[in-house]
Design a protein around this motif. Structure first.
Motif, PDB file in Angstrom:
ATOM      1  N   ALA A 140       0.915  -1.105  -0.063  1.00  0.00           N
ATOM      2  CA  ALA A 140       0.016   0.035  -0.047  1.00  0.00           C
ATOM      3  C   ALA A 140       0.789   1.364   0.106  1.00  0.00           C
ATOM      4  O   ALA A 140       0.234   2.302  -0.148  1.00  0.00           O
ATOM      5  CB  ALA A 140      -0.784  -0.022   1.249  1.00  0.00           C
ATOM      6  N   ARG A 164      -6.991   0.735   1.749  1.00  0.00           N
ATOM      7  CA  ARG A 164      -5.936   1.489   0.852  1.00  0.00           C
ATOM      8  C   ARG A 164      -5.352   0.452  -0.109  1.00  0.00           C
ATOM      9  O   ARG A 164      -5.193   0.832  -1.370  1.00  0.00           O
ATOM     10  CB  ARG A 164      -4.929   2.028   1.721  1.00  0.00           C
ATOM     11  CG  ARG A 164      -3.887   2.989   0.861  1.00  0.00           C
ATOM     12  CD  ARG A 164      -3.272   3.845   1.702  1.00  0.00           C
ATOM     13  NE  ARG A 164      -1.966   4.348   0.829  1.00  0.00           N
ATOM     14  CZ  ARG A 164      -1.355   5.350   1.126  1.00  0.00           C
ATOM     15  NH1 ARG A 164      -1.624   6.326   2.424  1.00  0.00           N
ATOM     16  NH2 ARG A 164      -0.530   5.802   0.650  1.00  0.00           N
ATOM     17  N   CYS A 165      -5.000  -0.714   0.340  1.00  0.00           N
ATOM     18  CA  CYS A 165      -4.366  -1.786  -0.469  1.00  0.00           C
ATOM     19  C   CYS A 165      -5.259  -2.288  -1.568  1.00  0.00           C
ATOM     20  O   CYS A 165      -4.944  -2.347  -2.859  1.00  0.00           O
ATOM     21  CB  CYS A 165      -3.795  -2.594   0.405  1.00  0.00           C
ATOM     22  SG  CYS A 165      -2.609  -3.863  -0.658  1.00  0.00           S
ATOM     23  N   ARG A 168      -5.905   0.132  -4.202  1.00  0.00           N
ATOM     24  CA  ARG A 168      -5.080   0.788  -5.111  1.00  0.00           C
ATOM     25  C   ARG A 168      -5.019  -0.519  -6.141  1.00  0.00           C
ATOM     26  O   ARG A 168      -4.420  -0.147  -7.239  1.00  0.00           O
ATOM     27  CB  ARG A 168      -3.562   0.691  -4.204  1.00  0.00           C
ATOM     28  CG  ARG A 168      -2.396   0.769  -4.826  1.00  0.00           C
ATOM     29  CD  ARG A 168      -1.374   1.252  -3.779  1.00  0.00           C
ATOM     30  NE  ARG A 168      -0.163   1.918  -4.549  1.00  0.00           N
ATOM     31  CZ  ARG A 168       0.909   2.221  -4.107  1.00  0.00           C
ATOM     32  NH1 ARG A 168       1.130   2.066  -2.617  1.00  0.00           N
ATOM     33  NH2 ARG A 168       1.770   2.885  -4.834  1.00  0.00           N
TER      34      ARG A 168
END
Ligand code: ADP
Ligand code: TZP
Ligand code: MG
Length: 267
Positions: A140, A164-165, A168
């Motif tokens: 991340a 978030r990861c 992404r």
């Protein structure tokens, strides 16, 4: 979708039937394994009823992906040679629409590992990324003190980190640890079961990643597969502590518990 695979019913996957379906249909679960825990992963898959196969030969990558119901790329012991295999398998899995799981073992530990993970995530679509907090933070782009194959330490909210990861890489993330966080960036689930023996045992994460693949291969959606995989591993791990004297006996009990686990155990 394969014969006998489970599907959504009124928006809810019939989680309890997935284990029975794995035991009945034995989904072929192909793992590009690391050289440390390959046998442990194969045994754990077999214990839950899946049909494991491991290979590192690019020559048979496409054929094995075609035969498999789901695939895991485990990056525990990468080599330049293995990169050909990883690329061939990821390409075939995307082309043939087979579920693809990434286990980015110790991905923040070296520039070599970072580059391999970056290349795979840039060029291929993964159904699930399963890693500990240190690994997910590295992917991340969040500061974290990783500790080799272990999670290490860092600040910040683990749900935010996992989301978030997931955002992404447009995927579902299973961030494992004392509390597992499973998220596709919007829907988020938790599993707070477990035992410290799972952290001590080398290969617990690898086993979890390939079990999630087996559940995906049986038709589970990614968040359900991630949650149920965590639930299976942590329930078996916790039940295995009864009568355990050390890591050796726990490992033996853990395989027994994976074999015998019931819907009531998982509830
Ligand atoms: N301290 C802990 N207490 C309870 N369960 C844990 C603990 N650490 C890990 N687990 C469980 O072990 C399994 C493997 O996760 P983890 O140890 O984070 O993977 P890895 O081996 O890749 O670091 C997960 O199901 C997780 O819930
Ligand atoms: C010790 C070790 N070294 C390279 S891969 C590996 C196993 C990692 O297993 P896990 O991440 O499941 O604990
Ligand atoms: Mg790991």
């Amino acid at each position: 979708m394969y014969p006998g695979h489970f599907f959504y019913l009124g928006g809810t996957l019939m989680e309890n039937h997935l284990i029975a379906a794995v035991r009945q249909h034995h989904p072929i679960t192909f793992t590009v394994a690391n050289t440390v825990t390959s046998g442990k992963v194969a045994d754990a898959l077999s214990a839950i009823g899946a049909s494991p196969i491991m290979s590192a030969a690019p020559e048979e990558a496409a054929d094995l992906v075609a035969a498999a119901h789901a695939v895991t790329l485990n990056l525990g012991t990468p080599t330049a040679e293995l990169c050909k295999e990883l690329t061939a398998v990821a390409r075939a899995a995307n082309r043939l629409h087979k579920p693809l799981v990434l286990d980015p073992v110790a991905c923040g530990a070296t520039a070599f590992r970072q580059q391999i993970n970056h290349d795979l995530l840039t060029n291929h679509r993964f159904t699930v990324i399963r890693g500990n907090a240190g690994e997910i933070a590295s992917l991340a782009g969040v500061d974290w003190n990783g500790h080799g194959i272990d999670a290490g330490s860092g600040d910040g909210d683990l749900v935010t980190l996992a989301q978030r990861c997931a955002n992404r890489y447009q995927t579902t993330v299973v961030l494992s640890g004392p509390v597992d966080v499973i998220t596709n960036g919007q829907a988020t689930r938790h599993n707070d079961r477990g035992t410290e023996w799972l952290a001590t045992n080398v290969g617990s994460g690898d086993i979890l990643s390939s079990i999630i693949a087996a559940l995906l291969g049986q038709g589970a959606d990614p968040v359900t597969a991630g949650w149920l995989g965590c639930r299976l591993v942590t329930t078996a791990g916790k039940n295995a502590t009864k009568g355990t004297h050390g890591l050796g006996s726990w490992q033996e009990h853990f395989l027994d518990e994976l074999t015998m686990i019931t819907d009531e155990d998982l509830a």
